[in-house]
Design a protein around this motif. Structure first.
Motif, PDB file in Angstrom:
ATOM      1  N   ALA A 187     -20.839  -9.708 -51.646  1.00 34.05           N
ATOM      2  CA  ALA A 187     -21.980  -8.917 -51.199  1.00 34.05           C
ATOM      3  C   ALA A 187     -22.690  -8.340 -52.413  1.00 34.05           C
ATOM      4  CB  ALA A 187     -21.528  -7.800 -50.272  1.00 34.05           C
ATOM      5  N   LEU A 188     -24.010  -8.491 -52.436  1.00 34.63           N
ATOM      6  CA  LEU A 188     -24.843  -7.881 -53.468  1.00 34.63           C
ATOM      7  C   LEU A 188     -25.603  -6.723 -52.843  1.00 34.63           C
ATOM      8  CD1 LEU A 188     -26.344  -7.655 -56.184  1.00 34.63           C
ATOM      9  CD2 LEU A 188     -27.926  -9.410 -55.342  1.00 34.63           C
ATOM     10  N   SER A 189     -25.366  -5.506 -53.344  1.00 35.99           N
ATOM     11  CA  SER A 189     -26.057  -4.305 -52.864  1.00 35.99           C
ATOM     12  C   SER A 189     -26.980  -3.811 -53.968  1.00 35.99           C
ATOM     13  CB  SER A 189     -25.048  -3.213 -52.499  1.00 35.99           C
ATOM     14  OG  SER A 189     -24.158  -3.663 -51.500  1.00 35.99           O
ATOM     15  N   HIS A 190     -28.280  -3.790 -53.670  1.00 39.24           N
ATOM     16  CA  HIS A 190     -29.258  -3.393 -54.685  1.00 39.24           C
ATOM     17  C   HIS A 190     -30.536  -2.947 -53.998  1.00 39.24           C
ATOM     18  CE1 HIS A 190     -31.263  -3.145 -58.503  1.00 39.24           C
ATOM     19  NE2 HIS A 190     -32.117  -4.118 -58.216  1.00 39.24           N
ATOM     20  N   ASP A 191     -31.095  -1.842 -54.468  1.00 38.13           N
ATOM     21  CA  ASP A 191     -32.363  -1.331 -53.936  1.00 38.13           C
ATOM     22  C   ASP A 191     -32.306  -1.120 -52.428  1.00 38.13           C
ATOM     23  OD1 ASP A 191     -33.531  -1.169 -56.401  1.00 38.13           O
ATOM     24  OD2 ASP A 191     -34.581  -3.088 -56.259  1.00 38.13           O
ATOM     25  N   GLY A 192     -31.183  -0.590 -51.945  1.00 35.11           N
ATOM     26  CA  GLY A 192     -31.085  -0.233 -50.542  1.00 35.11           C
ATOM     27  C   GLY A 192     -30.839  -1.375 -49.583  1.00 35.11           C
ATOM     28  N   LYS A 193     -30.481  -2.556 -50.081  1.00 35.93           N
ATOM     29  CA  LYS A 193     -30.247  -3.713 -49.209  1.00 35.93           C
ATOM     30  C   LYS A 193     -29.023  -4.477 -49.686  1.00 35.93           C
ATOM     31  CE  LYS A 193     -31.410  -6.694 -45.938  1.00 35.93           C
ATOM     32  NZ  LYS A 193     -30.202  -7.526 -46.062  1.00 35.93           N
ATOM     33  N   ASP A 195     -26.759  -8.156 -49.021  1.00 36.94           N
ATOM     34  CA  ASP A 195     -26.684  -9.490 -48.428  1.00 36.94           C
ATOM     35  C   ASP A 195     -25.504 -10.239 -49.025  1.00 36.94           C
ATOM     36  OD1 ASP A 195     -28.956 -10.063 -46.523  1.00 36.94           O
ATOM     37  OD2 ASP A 195     -30.118  -9.327 -48.235  1.00 36.94           O
ATOM     38  N   ILE A 196     -25.117 -11.330 -48.338  1.00 40.13           N
ATOM     39  CA  ILE A 196     -24.031 -12.185 -48.808  1.00 40.13           C
ATOM     40  C   ILE A 196     -24.612 -13.274 -49.701  1.00 40.13           C
ATOM     41  CG2 ILE A 196     -22.051 -13.583 -48.152  1.00 40.13           C
ATOM     42  CD1 ILE A 196     -21.956 -10.700 -47.116  1.00 40.13           C
ATOM     43  N   VAL A 207     -26.639 -18.319 -54.819  1.00 37.11           N
ATOM     44  CA  VAL A 207     -27.421 -18.697 -53.639  1.00 37.11           C
ATOM     45  C   VAL A 207     -27.253 -17.622 -52.573  1.00 37.11           C
ATOM     46  CG1 VAL A 207     -27.737 -20.415 -51.823  1.00 37.11           C
ATOM     47  CG2 VAL A 207     -27.124 -21.142 -54.147  1.00 37.11           C
ATOM     48  N   GLN A 208     -28.374 -17.129 -52.052  1.00 37.20           N
ATOM     49  CA  GLN A 208     -28.329 -16.108 -51.018  1.00 37.20           C
ATOM     50  C   GLN A 208     -28.019 -16.752 -49.672  1.00 37.20           C
ATOM     51  OE1 GLN A 208     -31.674 -13.457 -51.022  1.00 37.20           O
ATOM     52  NE2 GLN A 208     -31.055 -12.419 -49.133  1.00 37.20           N
ATOM     53  N   LEU A 209     -27.011 -16.207 -48.975  1.00 32.24           N
ATOM     54  CA  LEU A 209     -26.567 -16.786 -47.714  1.00 32.24           C
ATOM     55  C   LEU A 209     -27.204 -16.093 -46.511  1.00 32.24           C
ATOM     56  CD1 LEU A 209     -24.602 -18.845 -46.364  1.00 32.24           C
ATOM     57  CD2 LEU A 209     -22.931 -16.984 -46.269  1.00 32.24           C
ATOM     58  N   THR A 210     -27.239 -14.752 -46.491  1.00 29.43           N
ATOM     59  CA  THR A 210     -27.822 -14.024 -45.366  1.00 29.43           C
ATOM     60  C   THR A 210     -29.146 -13.400 -45.778  1.00 29.43           C
ATOM     61  OG1 THR A 210     -26.664 -11.950 -45.891  1.00 29.43           O
ATOM     62  CG2 THR A 210     -25.520 -13.529 -44.475  1.00 29.43           C
ATOM     63  N   HIS A 211     -30.062 -13.280 -44.805  1.00 25.09           N
ATOM     64  CA  HIS A 211     -31.399 -12.777 -45.100  1.00 25.09           C
ATOM     65  C   HIS A 211     -31.881 -11.790 -44.041  1.00 25.09           C
ATOM     66  CE1 HIS A 211     -31.104 -16.648 -47.218  1.00 25.09           C
ATOM     67  NE2 HIS A 211     -32.003 -16.178 -48.070  1.00 25.09           N
ATOM     68  N   GLY A 212     -30.991 -11.238 -43.268  1.00 25.87           N
ATOM     69  CA  GLY A 212     -31.409 -10.359 -42.182  1.00 25.87           C
ATOM     70  C   GLY A 212     -31.950  -9.031 -42.677  1.00 25.87           C
ATOM     71  N   PRO A 213     -32.583  -8.259 -41.792  1.00 21.64           N
ATOM     72  CA  PRO A 213     -33.156  -6.965 -42.195  1.00 21.64           C
ATOM     73  C   PRO A 213     -32.111  -5.888 -42.445  1.00 21.64           C
ATOM     74  CG  PRO A 213     -33.410  -7.300 -39.829  1.00 21.64           C
ATOM     75  CD  PRO A 213     -32.874  -8.585 -40.382  1.00 21.64           C
ATOM     76  N   ALA A 214     -30.910  -6.043 -41.874  1.00 24.10           N
ATOM     77  CA  ALA A 214     -29.864  -5.029 -42.012  1.00 24.10           C
ATOM     78  C   ALA A 214     -28.918  -5.387 -43.156  1.00 24.10           C
ATOM     79  CB  ALA A 214     -29.088  -4.901 -40.705  1.00 24.10           C
TER      80      ALA A 214
END
Length: 752
Positions: A187-193, A195-196, A207-214
């Motif tokens: 998980a990458l957590s940066h600037d309030g978001k 994603d996997i 490579v970014q796996l998830t792109h959801g708003p949450a």
């Protein structure tokens, strides 16, 4: 005569080694590029850690006979040092700028040039203790002060290679291996978001796996390689499965609650737990194809503070890790059947290993302060790898396990870095270990706050020193003093700080007891806190007089739960949570703050009795003393529910303040008694919320309003909710805050 085993000189901090003679700086054995002037500047700071070196002093050392632009040259050299060390001026880990004075090094430093070793002729010589690389110590059998190993014949240190795998900004955490060992998901957590992402271990672009708003985090790769399970904060949160390759937008929910999903070895089931933030957990198993989650070891999780869970390699058993009343420094492991009823077996830890672990842990370690949770079995079933915080630093350890009895036969320390090494993951073949190396700064912050209109009026700032962790802060009613629990190198003490002149001083510091839960009296002349001896299970409620610096015992209780929360407005009573030994439920009691323990039981009484299903915590008087706000924690079929309530001090019905959908904690009254503020978790982070309260009608007014928006690891409410301090005094709000960043590293040769 020369000293025995002389080794080259080195200065260490975090994962770095500085070699003064050769002018080299290395991280995990890899040489870094740093010019001569920046190197000499860094060396000067390292030689006087914690001291401010003025610009004049640095000019005399670096440019004694040459005219230079000192400010420009120093700034350039400092910036180069920070670039190489991954440091920053805004949130320094190592080099701190002291405005209008100079610079100082604030990290922990080990300078081997100052250590001495007796020589064969009785004189003393200098000796350094150089490890193969800064993060990972050589595993040397027979070093009883640090390790207990299985084989007394294994005396050769093992060199292991350490490789950094992720390089993005922010926090990269929760690594999990692909079955073939070629990639990791994290998980990458940066600037309030959050994603996997997936990264090949050999390099290349992630490579970014998830792109959801949450926020999506806490991934786990299925052993068959097809799917990745993770926690998503969308809606009310839940656990999801997504293909590891292909159409990642096709995801499926497998549970409407829970955190940290973990695949069974056959990829057919998922195990997960219920709470984070160092709170006790329930553990569930659910079929990966769907169905109702089933709780495992319900009796065990109810009676012990469970922090984590992991599958046994045989796929038929589950191991839980947590602490009970015996104060074992390694904590306790229980292993039992995953799919049938059966009593779990507790892993036995021999006294000699427990003793060595206690020496590693050091004095003052408190079980309730544990935030460590990651552990994993080796595929062979004879080793457990786990993270553990000893002396203020989280490192990776391993236990050798007897396959038949599940008893411990050995204890080894694998890493020695001063950054926290967390969220470990072992590759499927058991040969490589991934973990996040994350510096974390935990300090008490004060924010300007308009409690009448429920809003912050400016940016906050830390008010405790960067050299130690500050938890459980409590502001005096006039906002001029702060008391907090200080974790210095793993030892817990109480400290007080003047917010007028900035001075700090310990409160009754010694090694005999751990003191916590400090609370200022309304007039600021006394402190109430718990004095605890975990070895003897001795809890005492004491009052400390500021003027005389003397402790006075008010109450003693043998139950495993005793916590002090507040003073009555007149200063005559103390509110505390006590576990009722008959019902085993936590109740709210009040104790006379003026009495001594010898005065008898008539000086105490139950204020808010509980029901048969709810535990009550964090009780606080309203400013007029007519109401008590508190937290009620109730067991529900699939989770634990925490909500904020209010009850009249004279007795009566509870008034619900929060909805119970999200964990709510630490209710605090506004100075005018018209608002109740509390901490609640939503979208994976705790924030401050407020609810208006009509003290005449005895009811909540309107809707809950969100006050803060701390939604990023770079600045968030502290991760150990039981230890977070939260106070409101005048136009100030004090909160325990955490600042984190970090990347994923891989350590090899783990099977040897």
């Amino acid at each position: 005569m020369e000293s025995v085993n002389s080794i080259s000189e080195v200065i260490r901090f975090a994962t770095y080694e500085v070699h003064p003679r050769s002018g080299e700086i290395r991280k995990a054995g890899a040489k870094l590029r740093l010019g001569d002037q920046p190197f000499q500047l860094l060396l000067a700071l390292l030689e006087k850690p914690g001291e401010v070196l003025t610009r004049e002093e640095l000019q005399k050392r670096l440019w004694p006979d040459t005219f230079v632009d000192v400010d420009g040259s120093l700034n350039a050299a400092i910036n180069k040092i920070r670039d190489v060390l991954g440091d920053s001026a805004e949130n320094p880990r190592f080099v701190e700028t002291v405005p209008r004075r100079g610079y100082r090094f604030i990290g922990a430093v080990t300078d081997t040039r100052t250590r001495k070793l007796s020589t064969q002729d009785g004189s003393t010589g200098h000796r350094s203790f150089l490890l193969p690389f800064g993060v990972v110590a050589a595993l040397v059998a027979g070093a009883a002060a640090w390790f207990f190993v299985r084989s007394a014949t294994n005396r050769n240190p093992l060199q292991r290679n350490l490789t950094r795998v992720t390089f993005q900004p922010g926090l990269q955490s929760g690594a999990t291996w692909s079955p073939d060992g070629r990639s990791i998901a994290y998980a990458l957590s940066h600037d309030g978001k959050a994603d996997i992402w997936i990264q090949a271990v050999t390099g290349g672009d992630a490579v970014q796996l998830t792109h959801g708003p949450a926020n999506d985090w806490q991934p786990d790769w299925s052993p068959d390689g097809k799917y990745i399970a993770y926690r998503s904060e969308g809606g009310n949160g839940g656990l999801y499965i997504v293909p590891a390759v292909g159409r990642t937008e096709v995801r499926r929910q497998v549970a409407s609650f829970g955190i940290y999903p973990r695949w069974s070895p056959d990829s057919r089931h998922l195990m997960f737990r219920t709470t984070g933030s160092a709170l006790p957990n329930k553990v569930f198993v659910v079929d990966a194809e769907g169905g109702e989650p089933r709780e495992v070891f319900a009796g065990l999780t109810r009676d012990n503070w469970i922090m984590s869970a992991s599958w046994h390699p045989d796929g038929q058993r589950i191991t839980l890790w947590g602490w009970s009343l015996d104060a074992e420094p390694i904590r306790s492991f229980w292993t039992g059947p995953a799919y049938s009823e059966g009593k779990p077996i507790r892993t036995e830890i021999p006294a000699e290993i427990s003793k060595i672990a206690s020496e590693v842990a050091g004095p003052g370690t408190a079980a309730w302060a544990d935030r460590d949770s990651a552990f994993q079995w080796a595929p062979s079933g004879d080793t457990i790898y786990f993270e553990r915080s000893f002396r203020g630093v989280r490192n990776v350890f391993r236990l050798s396990i007897d396959r038949k009895t599940l008893g411990v036969t050995g204890f080894e320390r694998l890493t020695t870095g001063t950054d926290n090494e967390a969220e470990l993951a072992l590759s499927r073949d058991g040969k490589r270990l991934a973990f996040t190396s994350e510096p974390e700064h935990v300090r008490d912050w004060i924010f300007p706050f308009d409690s009448t209109n429920s809003r912050l009026t400016g940016n906050g700032e830390p008010v405790t020193s960067p050299g130690f962790e500050a938890w459980e802060g409590n502001l005096s009613r006039d906002g001029k003093k702060l008391v907090f629990a200080c974790n210095r190198a793993g030892k817990w003490e109480l400290w007080q700080k003047s917010l007028v002149d900035g001075s700090e001083a310990p409160v009754a510091a010694d090694d005999a007891y751990v003191r916590d839960e400090p609370q200022w009296s309304p007039d600021g002349t006394r402190l109430a806190y718990l004095r605890q001896d975990f070895q003897n299970q001795d809890n005492r409620l004491v009052v400390w007089e500021v003027a005389s610096r003397e402790e006075r015992e008010v109450a003693r209780h043998s139950s495993r739960a005793m916590f002090v929360h507040d003073w009555s407005p007149d200063g005559n009573w103390l509110l505390a949570t006590i576990e009722n030994p008959q019902t085993q439920r936590a109740e709210i009691w009040k104790f006379s703050s003026l009495a001594r323990r010898s005065d008898g039981d008539e000086q105490r009484q139950v204020v808010v009795p509980t029901d048969s299903e709810t535990d009550l915590w964090q009780a606080h008087y309203s400013p007029d003393g007519r109401w008590i706000a508190f937290e009620g924690i109730k067991d529900v079929p699939l989770d634990s529910e925490s909500a904020i309530f209010v009850a009249p001090t004279s007795g009566g019905n509870w008034v619900r303040i929060s909805d119970g959908k999200h964990w709510a904690d630490k209710p605090r009254w506004s100075p005018d008694g018209k608002w109740i503020y509390f901490l609640s978790e939503d979208q994976g982070y705790f924030n401050v919320y407020g609810m208006r309260f009509d003290a005449i009608a005895g009811k909540a007014i309107g809707k809950v309003s969100q006050v803060t928006h701390f939604n990023d690891p770079s600045l968030m409410v502290g991760r150990s909710m039981p230890n977070v301090g939260f106070s409101i005094a005048g136009d100030r709000m004090m909160i325990t805050m955490s600042q984190r960043s970090g990347s994923v590293w891989v350590l090899d040769n783990m099977g040897r």
